[in-house]
Motif scaffolding. Structure first.
Motif, PDB file in Angstrom:
ATOM      1  N   ALA A   1       0.889  -1.168   0.000  1.00 48.16           N
ATOM      2  CA  ALA A   1       0.000   0.000   0.000  1.00 48.16           C
ATOM      3  C   ALA A   1       0.919   1.208   0.000  1.00 48.16           C
ATOM      4  CB  ALA A   1      -0.885  -0.012   1.237  1.00 48.16           C
TER       5      ALA A   1
ATOM      6  N   GLY B   1      -6.327   0.423  -7.143  1.00 48.63           N
ATOM      7  CA  GLY B   1      -5.353  -0.659  -7.213  1.00 48.63           C
ATOM      8  C   GLY B   1      -6.018  -1.973  -6.894  1.00 48.63           C
ATOM      9  N   ASP B   2      -5.205  -2.930  -6.461  1.00 47.02           N
ATOM     10  CA  ASP B   2      -5.747  -4.242  -6.126  1.00 47.02           C
ATOM     11  C   ASP B   2      -5.081  -4.761  -4.853  1.00 47.02           C
ATOM     12  OD1 ASP B   2      -3.235  -5.096  -6.847  1.00 47.02           O
ATOM     13  OD2 ASP B   2      -3.853  -5.911  -8.791  1.00 47.02           O
TER      14      ASP B   2
ATOM     15  N   ARG C   1      -1.800  -0.899  -3.962  1.00 46.87           N
ATOM     16  CA  ARG C   1      -2.953  -0.021  -3.793  1.00 46.87           C
ATOM     17  C   ARG C   1      -2.500   1.342  -3.289  1.00 46.87           C
ATOM     18  NH1 ARG C   1      -6.167  -1.744   0.284  1.00 46.87           N
ATOM     19  NH2 ARG C   1      -6.292  -3.791  -0.674  1.00 46.87           N
TER      20      ARG C   1
ATOM     21  N   ASN D   1      -2.756   4.468  -1.092  1.00 46.55           N
ATOM     22  CA  ASN D   1      -3.269   4.582   0.281  1.00 46.55           C
ATOM     23  C   ASN D   1      -3.180   6.006   0.817  1.00 46.55           C
ATOM     24  OD1 ASN D   1      -4.437   2.902   2.366  1.00 46.55           O
ATOM     25  ND2 ASN D   1      -2.589   3.280   3.585  1.00 46.55           N
TER      26      ASN D   1
END
Ligand SMILES: [Zn+2]
Length: 535
Positions: free
Chosen positions: A272, A299-300, A304, A306
């Motif tokens: 993240a 994102g995934d 991702r 953050n």
């Protein structure tokens, strides 16, 4: 006939639901609410399908299920470092020399000598932090003469935290630094008792950051290679997730290597990431531009976005006495971030001045409730009960690192009050702050949480954590900061199968040996990313 058909359907369904992998005969620390220990675990489609006894889990196996016999080994949820400068460490991991874990100066210098002989002539040899003199038997830093002896023909640069860097004469010559006035960022030559320069540079954080920026950057290929290798190195230590707080000497272009590894589906650590303000005075414009096409949470499960941090404006960074203008500029950015639904993490060192930051968080909170955004304060090793109460009221979390682990045999440091914070109800995550100021080894951090001792054996005062508590902080605790605690951080049905099989039993090994634990098998999403199956 009808009966037979339905039997077949049942059988097919049964095979389709059989686990891909089962781990049996182990000691699985699930880190669920009751800190239950189980013998076995089943994985299907990258997630945990069952936990329970070996007999019950084995009964679910189909003909194609891979069976891993743990032979009594301990399994933990994959560790999550809630404050690791992983992107920065990764880009240079394949080109830097690493002193993490070296126990003597000869051992550290040998790594320089080996790098000098294995790399092309004239290659820069850079140790960019992650060590302390107290980890060496000799309890001192290397001299310039020792570095020259180890690598006479290479430019050598050794950084210690953000306060000191030693360069060899070849390094000075290569950078064109012929006298003290050529040092960037207000740097100065360190002088020995005889008044002569020692070869090192001091002068504060800015001097060291500016000096580092003069060094050659890894090529793009080296950065991609370094990223893969660094993630494997983290997997070796049971780490399967990080929350990356950006950091000094890290520019938007440096994220490209990470993104290539993600594009190629080669991520073995879940990341993240956050964005820093880059240029003094221009941070707001930069952050607005950078995030226009990258909304919070985009994102995934492997990569991702953050939010912001840990340096939001240059002027508020390490500033214990920000004036009204500095605070107003900072406030404008964080109020905007709250409106955008962004999380953020803020670097803050000292409890004595953190009220200035909390005042600003409280001001924003009156306009936009920030609790759902999971803002956090990083470091703050001496957080007081009053500060923690204010953080609890705001829903602000706390990421705690083993900063005092690098202290000497005599230390005045106090352990961060993580037990108190948890009692008050503050979300706490564990981590290292590697790799400039600290080693990235999570097990030395876990050991420090548990025994409160520095690398040199000194005692840190104050409250220590139980092994359960320390592990919980390093898994579920850290997962909270990227909104992931319902997906990972514990080994429970439905969660991602991120786990590590350990070389020693974390729960029973003597506390002083926790730091020597490694993973023998690490899985991310049910896929083996490190080690060999214990057969
Ligand atoms: Zn920081």
């Amino acid at each position: 006939m009808k009966v037979l058909a339905s039997c077949l359907v049942f059988a097919t369904l049964g095979w389709a639901q059989a686990p891909d992998t089962i781990l049996i005969n182990g000691k699985i620390l699930t880190v669920d609410a009751a800190f239950s220990t189980r013998e076995a675990l089943a994985i299907r489609d990258g997630k945990i399908a069952a936990v329970g006894s070996t007999a019950a889990v084995r009964a679910q196996a189909g003909p194609s299920t891979r069976v891993i016999d743990l032979r009594g080994r301990t399994v933990i949820p994959g560790l999550i470092d809630s404050h690791l400068h992983a992107i920065r460490a990764a880009v240079s991991f394949s080109t830097e020399v690493n002193w993490i874990g070296a126990r003597s100066l000869p051992e550290a210098l040998k790594r320089i000598r080996d790098a000098a002989s294995s790399k092309p002539a004239g290659t820069w040899l850079i140790v960019a932090g992650g060590w302390t003199a107290d980890q060496f038997q000799e309890r001192r830093r290397p001299t310039q003469a020792e570095l020259v002896e180890a690598a006479p023909n290479n430019p050598v640069y050794i950084q210690l935290g953000y306060g000191w860097a030693m360069l060899t004469p070849v390094a000075y010559r290569t950078l064109g630094i012929t006298d003290e006035s050529k040092l960037p960022g207000g740097g100065q030559y360190e002088r020995g008792p005889d008044g002569n320069p020692t070869g090192a540079v001091t002068g504060g954080q800015n001097a060291i950051i500016s000096l580092f920026d003069l060094l050659p950057k890894p090529t793009y290929e080296q950065a991609v290679d370094g990223t893969r290798k660094f993630f494997t190195e983290l997997n070796r230590l049971g780490v399967t997730g990080v929350v990356d707080p950006g950091g000094n000497n890290l520019f938007p272009s440096d994220y490209q290597a990470l993104m290539q590894v993600w594009r190629e589906h080669q991520m073995t650590v879940r990341v993240a990431y956050t964005l820093n303000g880059q240029t003094d005075g221009k941070e707001f414009d930069e952050l607005k531009t950078l995030t226009q096409l990258v909304p919070m949470g985009m994102g995934d499960d492997f990569l991702r976005f953050n939010g912001l941090g840990e340096r939001i404006t240059v002027a508020m960074n390490n500033n214990n006495r920000p004036d009204e203008t500095v605070k107003e500029k900072y406030y404008q950015i964080i109020r905007w971030a709250a409106g955008q639904g962004m999380s953020l993490t803020m670097h803050w060192g000292s409890n004595a001045s953190v009220g200035q930051l909390l005042d600003l968080f409280e001001k924003v909170n009156k306009e936009v409730p920030i609790a759902p955004l999971r803002w956090s304060i990083a470091h703050l090793g001496d957080a007081s009960e009053a500060s923690l109460q204010r953080m609890k009221t705001l829903g602000v979390g706390w990421t705690v690192q083993d900063a005092s682990y690098f202290g000497g045999a005599q230390t005045n440091a106090t352990m961060p009050a993580v037990g108190l914070a948890r009692k008050i109800g503050v979300n706490v995550g564990a981590g290292t702050d590697a790799h400039r100021v600290m080693s990235y080894n999570p097990f030395t951090a876990l050991q420090w949480f548990v025994d409160g001792k520095t690398v040199a054996g000194g005692a840190v005062r104050g409250e220590k954590a139980s092994r359960e508590e320390a592990l919980r902080l390093y898994t579920l605790g850290s997962a909270w900061f990227s909104f992931d605690e319902s997906k990972r951080g514990s080994l429970e049905v439905g969660k991602l199968a991120d786990l590590a099989v350990l070389s020693k039993d974390y729960m029973t090994v003597p506390a002083g040996e926790i730091g020597e634990i490694e993973s023998v098998l690490t899985m991310v999403g049910g896929k083996v990313v490190y080690g060999a199956e214990p057969r």
